[in-house]
Each structure stands twice: as structure tokens, then as C-alpha cells.
Motif scaffolding. Structure first.
Motif, PDB file in Angstrom:
ATOM      1  N   SER A 314      35.251 -86.406 -34.938  1.00 25.56           N
ATOM      2  CA  SER A 314      35.326 -85.022 -34.467  1.00 25.56           C
ATOM      3  C   SER A 314      34.642 -84.851 -33.108  1.00 25.56           C
ATOM      4  O   SER A 314      34.541 -83.738 -32.611  1.00 25.56           O
ATOM      5  CB  SER A 314      34.734 -84.075 -35.511  1.00 25.56           C
ATOM      6  N   HIS A 379      29.601 -87.124 -38.285  1.00 26.11           N
ATOM      7  CA  HIS A 379      30.256 -85.837 -38.515  1.00 26.11           C
ATOM      8  C   HIS A 379      29.334 -84.792 -39.153  1.00 26.11           C
ATOM      9  O   HIS A 379      29.233 -83.657 -38.669  1.00 26.11           O
ATOM     10  CB  HIS A 379      31.509 -86.055 -39.374  1.00 26.11           C
ATOM     11  N   THR A 432      36.713 -78.064 -35.262  1.00 25.31           N
ATOM     12  CA  THR A 432      35.400 -78.498 -35.743  1.00 25.31           C
ATOM     13  C   THR A 432      34.416 -77.336 -35.745  1.00 25.31           C
ATOM     14  O   THR A 432      33.534 -77.247 -36.613  1.00 25.31           O
ATOM     15  CB  THR A 432      34.883 -79.668 -34.871  1.00 25.31           C
TER      16      THR A 432
END
Ligand SMILES: *Cc1c(COP(=O)(O)O)cnc(C)c1O
Length: 475
Positions: A314, A379, A432
């Protein structure tokens, strides 16, 4: 100033000789023969220049230490044309702000046209290319591959420029809607978007195949703008000086920088600034799950990953398997020994995909002499950091910047300001942000409705010949 290769070729070249080139002929990267030293008096003068003449004035001063084959008045004009409030959104160009009570300062590098720090260098490159090509009476066709940030930064830098045309390949349907809109809505004649039915690696393979066809390359004057270009690195050195001056009131203060890293381009510019004498305490390298660089700075082992071990994360602009600018630092770490650098990069890496300096006494110098430290963010760290910074400071940071803030917090030292580099605005990575905060980030007004604009893109099969045919037809 003259330039040499990291692999031992010491043929002296001038700045404009290497401006339009990629690698040196021996496969190495270009570096200046030495880094000009900036002493205390000169630092004070540069601080005043920033105050009185602004960022463009500072850029001129730094660039002129490295460029002596462009007349001073022209170089100054190029800097003034590049670093304007109109293009970069604020008079400071890269303003520094305090991130609540965290002890961290944030330096904004992403207020340029494509909302990522690559604009800082690419905007200058566009103006330098136009200037130098005009002077030579030549033209250039830039061929690139992008998964997002680099391609749009290159297109916004080269649009409308005389003598330059951009052919930018990207994986069809795989960029975010916002990134597609940014690139494909450009209607300039010299910008040609090519969506390849394939993945990013296919685009890169096509670019490599075209570049390896030397006859085609020469006939169609093919060039690149990738991150190994020395002019891009040099443009980035300027904002380390600016960040230092914005964050301090005098030269006795040392500061640290934490830099979200992929290809080691951004933080390598910090290494150059520190080598020039800028009072930088630590240069902290922050990686995502693709932690090749963190592993090196922790252990001395540099292990390049294959495609299968390169994760899609991400913070996608840091998803690299090998850091293309890393060779520059290793050259300096090895006392600028070109033969030793060549042995590591063209022999060890090509046969074993790794080298290990753990047992080499010079490895210690990476932290003791050169100030490097490192850390990693994954993440869950990214989501937590975005949420925490939002709750504590009311600021939304993008996933790459979150990696930097997470690692910066682990490297705070009493009395040493820590500047985390902000490398993109959150709107570029809205998914995200929604995952972290439950709501999308604010969108700068000038991007309202961008997804609905007409698009101009040529969809081609994953086929080198199809791309070559298009280049031959247009150029
Ligand atoms: C390119 C990029 C990086 C990584 O920079 P390197 O110079 O490759 O280390 C980090 N963040 C963003 C948003 C980027 O676009």
C-alpha cells in the motif's frame, strides 16, 4: 565540475554531457569528481539567500557548484522559471511544519503539479532538457514505463516543451482512476500515453528492448528520465538545504532526516548534501515490506529480490526489488574505489544477486561516518500511523509519508530535530486512507472532477514491435 563513473571510468565529462545520458558507458552511474564543501560562512550566506531570494535563489547557488557549462544568467533563469509559487503551491516551495507534539517535523515535497516529490526534480529536468536541446538544435523522444508517480511527473514536466516528446507506457487498467486521469487527460501534442495490455514489468521489458536496439534508439533519438539521472539527484539536494534552514535558526544545530525509500534516489541526495557539509546528524532510510535497504543497513548484506519476492504494497512507489541509485553510496562507502564497486555491482550482483559487506571494516562507516540508519514499516504500521497522526495533529498523511513517520519516531534523539520527508499527497492513495480513517482524504480544488475529463491514450498489445511502430510513425 567534472563527472566520473562509479565503475572506474574517469574520463572527465561536463554536466551537459551527462544530462541527456542514462548510465555511463561502463555501466556505472555518474557522480561529481568530488563534493564541493560548504563551510560555516557559506552556510550562513546560503541561509540568507533563501530568505532574500527564496527557494529558486538557493537552487541556483547549489546548482552552480555543480554546473559550469551553462552561463550563470541562464542557469538562474532556469531555476526561477522552475521553482515558482504558481507551480509548487507555496512561496516556501517545500515548507516545514511541526507534527503536533510528536517531535517530528514534516517537510512538504509534494505540492507540485502531480502531488508527489518527483515533481521537485522532474520540473527542473524539463526546463534543462528544453534548454540544452535548443542549444544543440536536437530533439529527444523520451520512452518510459510507469506504474504511476514517475510517468505523470515526467509528463507534467515535459508537456509543451520544445524538442522533447514523451512516450509513456503503463499497464492497461492497473493504475488508480486518479492516476489515469492525471496522465490521460493531458492533451499536449508532445505527450503520448500508451497503455500496454499487461503488467508493469511488461512495460519495463518493452522499454529495455527498445533501448537495447541501438540502431532504432539512435535513429529515433530515444532517451529516458529515470531516477539514476544525476540532474534529478542534484535538484533534490536543494531541498535538504532548504529543509535544514527552515527547521533551524543557526548553523550550530544538527538535524536528522527520515526518508521513505525505494530506489535510494531521494535519500542519496541527502547523502550528497551531508557530504557537502550540511549539518545532518542521521539519514534514516525508511522502507516498506520491500526491505532490501533496511536489511543492508542492519546487516551489511545487500540481497536483490526477484519479481516473485517483490511485494505489492500500500506504499506502491517503494515497491522495488533493487535500489537503482544505491551504487552511488557504495562507491563513496568504498572510498570511491571504482574497481571494487564494479566487482560488487557487475559481478557479484549479476552472478549471485547479492553481496555482503558485513565482514568488511568499511561497512561500519555507513553509520559512523556517513550517518545512515534504517527501519521498516508494514501495512499495519502504515494504517496505524495514518490514524494516529490524523487523531493527534488533524493532518492526513499519505502511505509513503506514514512509513517515514513510523520509522522517524523510532529514531528520535534528544535535542536533534527530525525531519520526515512527505513524498506524496494522500489523495493519490485514497483507498488506503479510507482503510485507515474510514473516509477519503480532501481533494485539492484543482483536481475536482478530473476523472470525468476526456482521455487520450493508445492501447497496445504487449508487443515491442507495436510500440516501435507507434514511435516510428509519430517521430
Ligand atoms: C518515488 C517515490 C518514493 C521513493 O523514492 P526513491 O527516490 O525511489 O527512494 C517514495 N514515495 C513516493 C510517493 C514516491 O513517488
Amino acid at each position: 565540475m567534472r563527472y566520473i563513473s562509479t565503475r572506474g571510468d574517469r574520463t572527465p565529462r561536463q554536466f551537459c554531457d551527462i544530462l541527456l545520458e542514462g548510465l555511463a558507458p561502463d555501466g556505472g552511474l555518474y557522480l561529481p569528481v568530488s563534493y564541493p564543501r560548504v563551510g560555516q560562512a557559506e552556510l550562513t550566506r546560503l541561509r540568507q539567500v533563501l530568505q532574500t531570494e527564496g527557494y529558486a535563489g538557493l537552487a541556483y547557488e547549489i546548482l552552480s557548484l555543480y554546473i559550469d557549462d551553462i552561463p550563470a544568467s541562464d542557469l538562474r533563469a532556469l531555476c526561477e522559471k522552475t521553482y515558482t509559487e504558481a507551480v509548487f503551491g507555496t512561496p516556501e516551495i517545500t515548507p516545514v511544519s511541526r507534527l503536533g507534539q510528536s517531535g517530528i517535523l514534516l517537510q512538504a515535497l509534494s505540492n507540485g503539479p502531480t502531488l508527489a516529490f518527483k515533481d521537485m526534480a522532474m520540473q527542473l529536468l524539463g526546463n534543462l532538457f528544453e534548454y540544452e536541446l535548443g542549444r544543440r538544435g536536437e530533439t529527444l523522444n523520451i520512452l518510459g514505463a510507469t506504474s504511476g508517480d514517475t510517468g505523470s511527473a515526467a509528463e507534467y514536466a515535459m508537456r509543451g516543451k520544445q524538442g522533447v516528446r514523451v512516450f509513456m507506457t503503463s499497464p492497461h487498467g492497473r493504475m488508480s482512476a486518479f492516476q489515469q486521469a492525471q496522465m490521460f487527460s493531458l492533451m499536449d501534442d508532445n505527450i503520448i500515453n500508451i497503455a500496454i495490455v499487461g503488467v508493469f514489468d511488461d512495460c519495463q521489458d518493452i522499454v529495455k528492448a527498445v533501448s537495447n536496439d541501438l540502431a532504432f534508439k539512435q535513429k529515433h533519438r530515444i532517451g529516458t528520465v529515470n531516477s539514476i539521472n544525476w540532474a534529478r539527484m542534484l535538484a533534490q539536494v536543494v531541498y535538504y538545504f532548504a529543509g535544514y534552514f527552515y527547521a533551524t535558526s543557526g548553523n550550530e544545530q544538527r538535524v536528522s532526516f527520515c526518508v521513505p525509500s525505494g530506489n535510494f534516489g531521494n535519500v542519496c541526495a541527502g547523502h550528497v548534501a551531508r557530504s557537502m557539509g550540511l549539518p545532518i546528524d542521521r539519514l534514516v532510510v525508511a522502507t516498506n515490506e520491500n526491505d532490501v535497504l533496511d536489511e543492508f543497513f542492519r546487516t551489511g548484506a545487500y540481497r536483490v529480490r526477484g519479481a516473485a519476492n517483490t511485494f505489492e504494497t500500500s506504499s506502491p512507489s517503494m515497491d522495488i526489488s533493487k535500489a537503482s541509485n544505491f551504487e552511488r553510496f557504495i562507491f563513496d562507502l568504498l572510498g570511491r574505489d571504482g574497481a571494487a564497486t564494479k566487482a560488487l555491482f557487475s559481478e557479484a550482483l549479476s552472478t549471485r544477486s547479492e553481496f555482503d559487506l558485513a565482514a568488511d571494516p568499511r561497512f561500519q562507516a555507513a553509520s559512523t561516518q556517513f550517518g545512515f540508519a534504517s527501519g521498516k514499516s508494514i501495512h499495519s504500521d502504515r494504517l496505524r500511523t495514518i490514524a494516529q497522526v490524523h487523531a493527534d495533529c488533524g493532518v492526513t498523511i499519505d502511505p509513503h509519508t506514514a512509513d517515514a513517520v513510523k520509522v522517524a519516531l523510532e529514531h528520535l534523539r534528544p535535542g536533534v530535530p527530525m525531519i520526515a520527508l512527505e513524498t506524496a499527497l494522500p489523495i493519490k492513495f485514497a483507498e488506503t486512507i479510507v482503510e485507515a480513517l474510514g473516509a477519503p482524504p480532501a481533494r485539492p480544488a484543482k483536481f475536482d472532477g478530473i476523472e470525468a475529463l476526456p482521455k487520450r491514450v493508445k492501447v497496445l498489445p504487449n508487443d515491442v514491435l507495436a510500440v516501435k511502430a507507434l514511435i516510428a510513425e509519430v517521430s
